[in-house]
Write a protein that holds these residues in place. Structure first.
Motif, PDB file in Angstrom:
ATOM      1  N   ASN A 129       0.826  -1.213   0.000  1.00 61.60           N
ATOM      2  CA  ASN A 129       0.000   0.000   0.000  1.00 61.60           C
ATOM      3  C   ASN A 129       0.856   1.258   0.000  1.00 61.60           C
ATOM      4  O   ASN A 129       0.615   2.198  -0.762  1.00 61.60           O
ATOM      5  N   VAL A 130       1.855   1.272   0.868  1.00 64.37           N
ATOM      6  CA  VAL A 130       2.718   2.451   0.997  1.00 64.37           C
ATOM      7  C   VAL A 130       3.544   2.662  -0.264  1.00 64.37           C
ATOM      8  O   VAL A 130       3.610   3.770  -0.809  1.00 64.37           O
ATOM      9  N   LEU A 131       4.189   1.597  -0.752  1.00 60.80           N
ATOM     10  CA  LEU A 131       5.069   1.745  -1.915  1.00 60.80           C
ATOM     11  C   LEU A 131       4.288   2.098  -3.171  1.00 60.80           C
ATOM     12  O   LEU A 131       4.759   2.896  -3.994  1.00 60.80           O
ATOM     13  N   GLU A 132       3.103   1.529  -3.356  1.00 62.22           N
ATOM     14  CA  GLU A 132       2.299   1.834  -4.536  1.00 62.22           C
ATOM     15  C   GLU A 132       1.925   3.315  -4.574  1.00 62.22           C
ATOM     16  O   GLU A 132       1.967   3.955  -5.621  1.00 62.22           O
ATOM     17  N   SER A 133       1.536   3.851  -3.417  1.00 60.17           N
ATOM     18  CA  SER A 133       1.151   5.266  -3.369  1.00 60.17           C
ATOM     19  C   SER A 133       2.350   6.184  -3.559  1.00 60.17           C
ATOM     20  O   SER A 133       2.307   7.137  -4.352  1.00 60.17           O
ATOM     21  N   LEU A 134       3.449   5.889  -2.849  1.00 63.76           N
ATOM     22  CA  LEU A 134       4.616   6.761  -2.933  1.00 63.76           C
ATOM     23  C   LEU A 134       5.317   6.671  -4.284  1.00 63.76           C
ATOM     24  O   LEU A 134       5.941   7.632  -4.735  1.00 63.76           O
ATOM     25  N   ALA A 135       5.233   5.527  -4.947  1.00 60.05           N
ATOM     26  CA  ALA A 135       5.840   5.394  -6.274  1.00 60.05           C
ATOM     27  C   ALA A 135       5.191   6.359  -7.258  1.00 60.05           C
ATOM     28  O   ALA A 135       5.835   6.845  -8.193  1.00 60.05           O
ATOM     29  N   LYS A 136       3.920   6.673  -7.020  1.00 61.75           N
ATOM     30  CA  LYS A 136       3.209   7.595  -7.902  1.00 61.75           C
ATOM     31  C   LYS A 136       3.483   9.056  -7.551  1.00 61.75           C
ATOM     32  O   LYS A 136       3.494   9.915  -8.434  1.00 61.75           O
ATOM     33  N   SER A 137       3.694   9.333  -6.276  1.00 64.02           N
ATOM     34  CA  SER A 137       3.774  10.733  -5.845  1.00 64.02           C
ATOM     35  C   SER A 137       5.191  11.277  -5.710  1.00 64.02           C
ATOM     36  O   SER A 137       5.372  12.455  -5.420  1.00 64.02           O
ATOM     37  N   THR A 138       6.200  10.424  -5.882  1.00 63.03           N
ATOM     38  CA  THR A 138       7.585  10.910  -5.723  1.00 63.03           C
ATOM     39  C   THR A 138       8.327  10.944  -7.058  1.00 63.03           C
ATOM     40  O   THR A 138       9.563  10.850  -7.096  1.00 63.03           O
ATOM     41  N   GLN A 139       7.594  11.091  -8.136  1.00 65.58           N
ATOM     42  CA  GLN A 139       8.228  11.123  -9.459  1.00 65.58           C
ATOM     43  C   GLN A 139       9.280  12.217  -9.558  1.00 65.58           C
ATOM     44  O   GLN A 139      10.325  12.036 -10.190  1.00 65.58           O
ATOM     45  N   ASP A 140       9.001  13.377  -8.968  1.00 68.45           N
ATOM     46  CA  ASP A 140       9.935  14.492  -9.039  1.00 68.45           C
ATOM     47  C   ASP A 140      10.674  14.709  -7.726  1.00 68.45           C
ATOM     48  O   ASP A 140      11.369  15.704  -7.556  1.00 68.45           O
ATOM     49  N   GLY A 141      10.531  13.755  -6.815  1.00 71.29           N
ATOM     50  CA  GLY A 141      11.218  13.848  -5.538  1.00 71.29           C
ATOM     51  C   GLY A 141      12.164  12.667  -5.374  1.00 71.29           C
ATOM     52  O   GLY A 141      12.830  12.257  -6.322  1.00 71.29           O
ATOM     53  N   SER A 142      12.229  12.125  -4.173  1.00 73.53           N
ATOM     54  CA  SER A 142      13.075  10.962  -3.939  1.00 73.53           C
ATOM     55  C   SER A 142      12.384  10.016  -2.962  1.00 73.53           C
ATOM     56  O   SER A 142      11.521  10.425  -2.186  1.00 73.53           O
ATOM     57  N   LEU A 143      12.785   8.762  -3.025  1.00 71.45           N
ATOM     58  CA  LEU A 143      12.185   7.737  -2.171  1.00 71.45           C
ATOM     59  C   LEU A 143      13.287   6.851  -1.612  1.00 71.45           C
ATOM     60  O   LEU A 143      14.018   6.199  -2.361  1.00 71.45           O
ATOM     61  N   LEU A 144      13.442   6.859  -0.293  1.00 67.12           N
ATOM     62  CA  LEU A 144      14.407   6.004   0.384  1.00 67.12           C
ATOM     63  C   LEU A 144      13.648   4.880   1.080  1.00 67.12           C
ATOM     64  O   LEU A 144      12.681   5.127   1.804  1.00 67.12           O
ATOM     65  N   ILE A 145      14.070   3.637   0.848  1.00 65.87           N
ATOM     66  CA  ILE A 145      13.402   2.478   1.454  1.00 65.87           C
ATOM     67  C   ILE A 145      14.445   1.611   2.147  1.00 65.87           C
ATOM     68  O   ILE A 145      15.450   1.234   1.526  1.00 65.87           O
ATOM     69  N   GLN A 146      14.222   1.301   3.405  1.00 66.13           N
ATOM     70  CA  GLN A 146      15.124   0.418   4.142  1.00 66.13           C
ATOM     71  C   GLN A 146      14.351  -0.797   4.644  1.00 66.13           C
ATOM     72  O   GLN A 146      13.338  -0.663   5.324  1.00 66.13           O
ATOM     73  N   PHE A 147      14.830  -1.982   4.278  1.00 66.58           N
ATOM     74  CA  PHE A 147      14.266  -3.237   4.762  1.00 66.58           C
ATOM     75  C   PHE A 147      15.238  -3.867   5.761  1.00 66.58           C
ATOM     76  O   PHE A 147      16.434  -3.979   5.476  1.00 66.58           O
ATOM     77  N   GLY A 148      14.741  -4.301   6.900  1.00 66.67           N
ATOM     78  CA  GLY A 148      15.561  -5.024   7.862  1.00 66.67           C
ATOM     79  C   GLY A 148      14.802  -6.215   8.414  1.00 66.67           C
ATOM     80  O   GLY A 148      13.666  -6.061   8.879  1.00 66.67           O
TER      81      GLY A 148
END
Length: 202
Positions: A129-148
């Motif tokens: 849910n989070v990644l699908e929404s942010l993938a659309k809204s950060t086209q001109d920004g940046s997205l940092l994702i950390q998995f642990g």
């Protein structure tokens, strides 16, 4: 009957386990109660869709170790919890506010209240849910994702809180339409599977 000798170290370890058990059970109960108070998948989708704006930068911190699951995750998850605390602290120092830091974890980083930003259980559903929404809204920004947390030999990232999983291919397909800057950090076994799958992303 043959008598078996118990070594000094074994005796000490047994004593420590017996002494620690009430603490571990109490701590697990606190974490589970805290996890139940976090935002639901529906709340996550509604909030992320209403809050995310074009051109802004977001960070998503995913801690796959859930609250006590009856196995050894309460001990193994300490490294992931520490990584979560450190990442959150660094992001705050770099100027990210809580509305732009999404926390998917049953344990909340130090200094972060569960009422701040989007703070929800780490599950495959919430992550999608989070990644699908942010993938659309950060086209001109940046997205940092950390998995642990845990990954299996195929690279599937495992969420202990509900025993769900998400594959490298799923995350790659979600992020593929996004042409903005992406930073992905993986702290899990077989993380090389993720690097291979996601290397073709822009």
């Amino acid at each position: 009957m043959e008598k078996r000798k118990i070594g000094f170290k074994t005796a000490i370890l047994a004593a420590l386990v017996g002494w620690m058990s009430p603490y571990v059970i109490e701590k697990a109960g606190d974490e589970l109660a805290r996890a139940k108070s976090l935002q639901s998948p529906v709340e996550v989708r509604e909030r992320i869709n209403s809050n995310s704006r074009q051109g802004e930068s977001y960070a998503v911190l995913v801690n796959g170790f859930g609250a006590f699951s009856g196995r050894s995750e309460s001990y193994l998850g300490s490294d992931a919890n520490q990584a979560l605390d450190t990442a959150y602290k660094v992001l705050k120092e770099k100027g990210y506010d809580d509305e732009h830091i999404v926390i998917l974890s049953d344990t909340v980083p130090k200094g972060r209240g569960i009422d701040k930003g989007i703070t929800a259980r780490a599950t495959a559903e919430n992550t999608r849910n989070v990644l699908e929404s942010l993938a659309k809204s950060t086209q001109d920004g940046s997205l940092l994702i950390q998995f642990g947390g845990h990954s299996d030999a195929q690279g599937n990232f495992y969420f202990t809180s509900d025993q769900s999983e998400i594959s490298p291919g799923t995350v790659a397909n979600i992020l593929k339409p996004n042409t903005g800057k992406k930073i992905l950090i993986f702290n899990s076994c077989y993380s090389g599977k993720w690097a291979k799958t996601l290397s073709e992303l822009q």
